[in-house]
Design a protein around this motif. Structure first.
Motif, PDB file in Angstrom:
ATOM      1  N   GLY A 168       0.779  -1.242   0.000  1.00 38.84           N
ATOM      2  CA  GLY A 168       0.000   0.000   0.000  1.00 38.84           C
ATOM      3  C   GLY A 168       0.807   1.285   0.000  1.00 38.84           C
ATOM      4  N   PRO A 169       1.804   1.443   0.867  1.00 38.21           N
ATOM      5  CA  PRO A 169       2.573   2.698   0.857  1.00 38.21           C
ATOM      6  C   PRO A 169       3.241   2.977  -0.490  1.00 38.21           C
ATOM      7  N   LEU A 170       3.675   1.933  -1.176  1.00 39.82           N
ATOM      8  CA  LEU A 170       4.291   2.128  -2.484  1.00 39.82           C
ATOM      9  C   LEU A 170       3.243   2.542  -3.517  1.00 39.82           C
ATOM     10  N   VAL A 171       2.124   1.866  -3.531  1.00 39.17           N
ATOM     11  CA  VAL A 171       1.049   2.196  -4.467  1.00 39.17           C
ATOM     12  C   VAL A 171       0.580   3.631  -4.241  1.00 39.17           C
ATOM     13  N   GLN A 172       0.515   4.044  -2.986  1.00 40.79           N
ATOM     14  CA  GLN A 172       0.044   5.400  -2.681  1.00 40.79           C
ATOM     15  C   GLN A 172       0.967   6.489  -3.224  1.00 40.79           C
ATOM     16  N   THR A 173       2.238   6.177  -3.463  1.00 45.41           N
ATOM     17  CA  THR A 173       3.121   7.207  -4.014  1.00 45.41           C
ATOM     18  C   THR A 173       2.673   7.631  -5.407  1.00 45.41           C
ATOM     19  N   TRP A 174       1.992   6.757  -6.119  1.00 48.46           N
ATOM     20  CA  TRP A 174       1.470   7.087  -7.445  1.00 48.46           C
ATOM     21  C   TRP A 174       0.059   7.684  -7.364  1.00 48.46           C
ATOM     22  N   ARG A 175      -0.615   7.504  -6.226  1.00 47.95           N
ATOM     23  CA  ARG A 175      -1.992   7.987  -6.055  1.00 47.95           C
ATOM     24  C   ARG A 175      -2.925   7.349  -7.087  1.00 47.95           C
ATOM     25  N   ILE A 176      -2.679   6.094  -7.401  1.00 50.15           N
ATOM     26  CA  ILE A 176      -3.479   5.363  -8.383  1.00 50.15           C
ATOM     27  C   ILE A 176      -4.944   5.362  -7.959  1.00 50.15           C
ATOM     28  N   GLY A 177      -5.809   5.701  -8.901  1.00 48.23           N
ATOM     29  CA  GLY A 177      -7.241   5.714  -8.642  1.00 48.23           C
ATOM     30  C   GLY A 177      -7.762   7.024  -8.095  1.00 48.23           C
ATOM     31  N   PHE A 178      -6.902   8.009  -7.901  1.00 55.10           N
ATOM     32  CA  PHE A 178      -7.309   9.305  -7.370  1.00 55.10           C
ATOM     33  C   PHE A 178      -7.096  10.382  -8.425  1.00 55.10           C
ATOM     34  N   SER A 179      -7.766  11.497  -8.261  1.00 53.95           N
ATOM     35  CA  SER A 179      -7.680  12.582  -9.239  1.00 53.95           C
ATOM     36  C   SER A 179      -6.276  13.194  -9.300  1.00 53.95           C
ATOM     37  N   ASP A 180      -5.487  13.026  -8.254  1.00 52.71           N
ATOM     38  CA  ASP A 180      -4.131  13.583  -8.249  1.00 52.71           C
ATOM     39  C   ASP A 180      -3.065  12.518  -8.570  1.00 52.71           C
ATOM     40  N   ALA A 181      -3.450  11.499  -9.357  1.00 49.48           N
ATOM     41  CA  ALA A 181      -2.508  10.444  -9.747  1.00 49.48           C
ATOM     42  C   ALA A 181      -1.304  11.059 -10.463  1.00 49.48           C
ATOM     43  N   LYS A 182      -0.136  10.435 -10.234  1.00 46.64           N
ATOM     44  CA  LYS A 182       1.102  10.975 -10.805  1.00 46.64           C
ATOM     45  C   LYS A 182       2.136   9.867 -10.889  1.00 46.64           C
ATOM     46  N   VAL A 183       3.241  10.158 -11.532  1.00 49.27           N
ATOM     47  CA  VAL A 183       4.368   9.233 -11.546  1.00 49.27           C
ATOM     48  C   VAL A 183       5.202   9.524 -10.301  1.00 49.27           C
ATOM     49  N   ALA A 184       5.458   8.487  -9.532  1.00 42.35           N
ATOM     50  CA  ALA A 184       6.243   8.651  -8.306  1.00 42.35           C
ATOM     51  C   ALA A 184       7.706   8.892  -8.643  1.00 42.35           C
ATOM     52  N   SER A 185       8.325   9.730  -7.845  1.00 38.36           N
ATOM     53  CA  SER A 185       9.752   9.999  -8.049  1.00 38.36           C
ATOM     54  C   SER A 185      10.577   8.860  -7.442  1.00 38.36           C
ATOM     55  N   PRO A 186      11.802   8.693  -7.903  1.00 37.96           N
ATOM     56  CA  PRO A 186      12.678   7.675  -7.309  1.00 37.96           C
ATOM     57  C   PRO A 186      12.850   7.880  -5.793  1.00 37.96           C
ATOM     58  N   GLU A 187      12.896   9.137  -5.360  1.00 43.26           N
ATOM     59  CA  GLU A 187      13.047   9.415  -3.923  1.00 43.26           C
ATOM     60  C   GLU A 187      11.813   8.958  -3.136  1.00 43.26           C
ATOM     61  N   GLU A 188      10.634   9.228  -3.700  1.00 48.25           N
ATOM     62  CA  GLU A 188       9.403   8.786  -3.033  1.00 48.25           C
ATOM     63  C   GLU A 188       9.368   7.264  -2.924  1.00 48.25           C
ATOM     64  N   ILE A 189       9.750   6.610  -3.990  1.00 51.33           N
ATOM     65  CA  ILE A 189       9.759   5.144  -3.997  1.00 51.33           C
ATOM     66  C   ILE A 189      10.750   4.619  -2.966  1.00 51.33           C
ATOM     67  N   SER A 190      11.945   5.142  -2.965  1.00 48.94           N
ATOM     68  CA  SER A 190      12.973   4.700  -2.007  1.00 48.94           C
ATOM     69  C   SER A 190      12.544   4.903  -0.564  1.00 48.94           C
ATOM     70  N   SER A 191      11.839   5.988  -0.315  1.00 45.02           N
ATOM     71  CA  SER A 191      11.464   6.299   1.070  1.00 45.02           C
ATOM     72  C   SER A 191      10.442   5.315   1.645  1.00 45.02           C
ATOM     73  N   VAL A 192       9.647   4.661   0.786  1.00 50.81           N
ATOM     74  CA  VAL A 192       8.632   3.736   1.313  1.00 50.81           C
ATOM     75  C   VAL A 192       9.027   2.268   1.198  1.00 50.81           C
ATOM     76  N   LEU A 193      10.068   1.958   0.472  1.00 48.59           N
ATOM     77  CA  LEU A 193      10.463   0.552   0.329  1.00 48.59           C
ATOM     78  C   LEU A 193      10.678  -0.157   1.667  1.00 48.59           C
ATOM     79  N   PRO A 194      11.263   0.504   2.677  1.00 51.66           N
ATOM     80  CA  PRO A 194      11.420  -0.190   3.966  1.00 51.66           C
ATOM     81  C   PRO A 194      10.086  -0.519   4.658  1.00 51.66           C
ATOM     82  N   LEU A 195       8.995   0.063   4.194  1.00 49.92           N
ATOM     83  CA  LEU A 195       7.691  -0.138   4.836  1.00 49.92           C
ATOM     84  C   LEU A 195       6.882  -1.272   4.228  1.00 49.92           C
ATOM     85  N   ILE A 196       7.361  -1.877   3.152  1.00 53.99           N
ATOM     86  CA  ILE A 196       6.512  -2.824   2.431  1.00 53.99           C
ATOM     87  C   ILE A 196       7.003  -4.270   2.492  1.00 53.99           C
TER      88      ILE A 196
END
Length: 135
Positions: free
Chosen positions: A92-120
């Protein structure tokens, strides 16, 4: 008997159920009442859901959950930890970086992805079947 149908927007999609039955209207209402209950329990995008209560307490305290949710998480965890599995119920934390399914969906940055990897890592999920808690 005619065909009766009911559609409602639930769980991020439109669900339509159609029945041919003499009590179709009553059965359709019961089915959608159950779907609304399940959506409340399992919804990963609602701040009010039982599943989100677990997320809010992640790393803080175990959360007692309904047996249906406990069973679903147990099954998901078992499959997530299976050798060679591509399922990860803690993604979930990784998927949320893209905001998939929401009006503010975007491509996640490498930094955003790296920051949540320890949580998944699903290994961090701890279940207590006696108390029906998830930590």
């Amino acid at each position: 008997m005619p065909l009766s149908s009911l559609s409602e927007r639930l769980m991020g999609t439109t669900i339509t159920i159609s029945l041919v039955h003499e009590q179709a209207d009553n059965l359709l209402r019961q089915a959608f009442d159950l779907l609304k209950e399940l959506e409340f329990r399992f919804n990963a995008n609602s701040t009010e859901s039982e599943l989100m209560k677990i997320n809010y307490q992640a790393g803080i305290a175990p959360v007692k959950v309904h047996p249906d949710l406990f069973e679903l998480i147990s099954l998901g965890l078992e499959h997530s930890l299976a050798p060679g599995s591509h399922l990860n119920i803690s993604i979930g934390p990784l998927v949320q970086t893209w905001r998939i399914g929401f009006s503010d969906a975007k491509v996640a940055s490498p930094e955003e992805i790296s920051s949540v990897l320890p949580l998944i890592d699903p290994c961090f999920i701890k279940l207590d079947s006696i108390d029906s808690t998830v930590f």
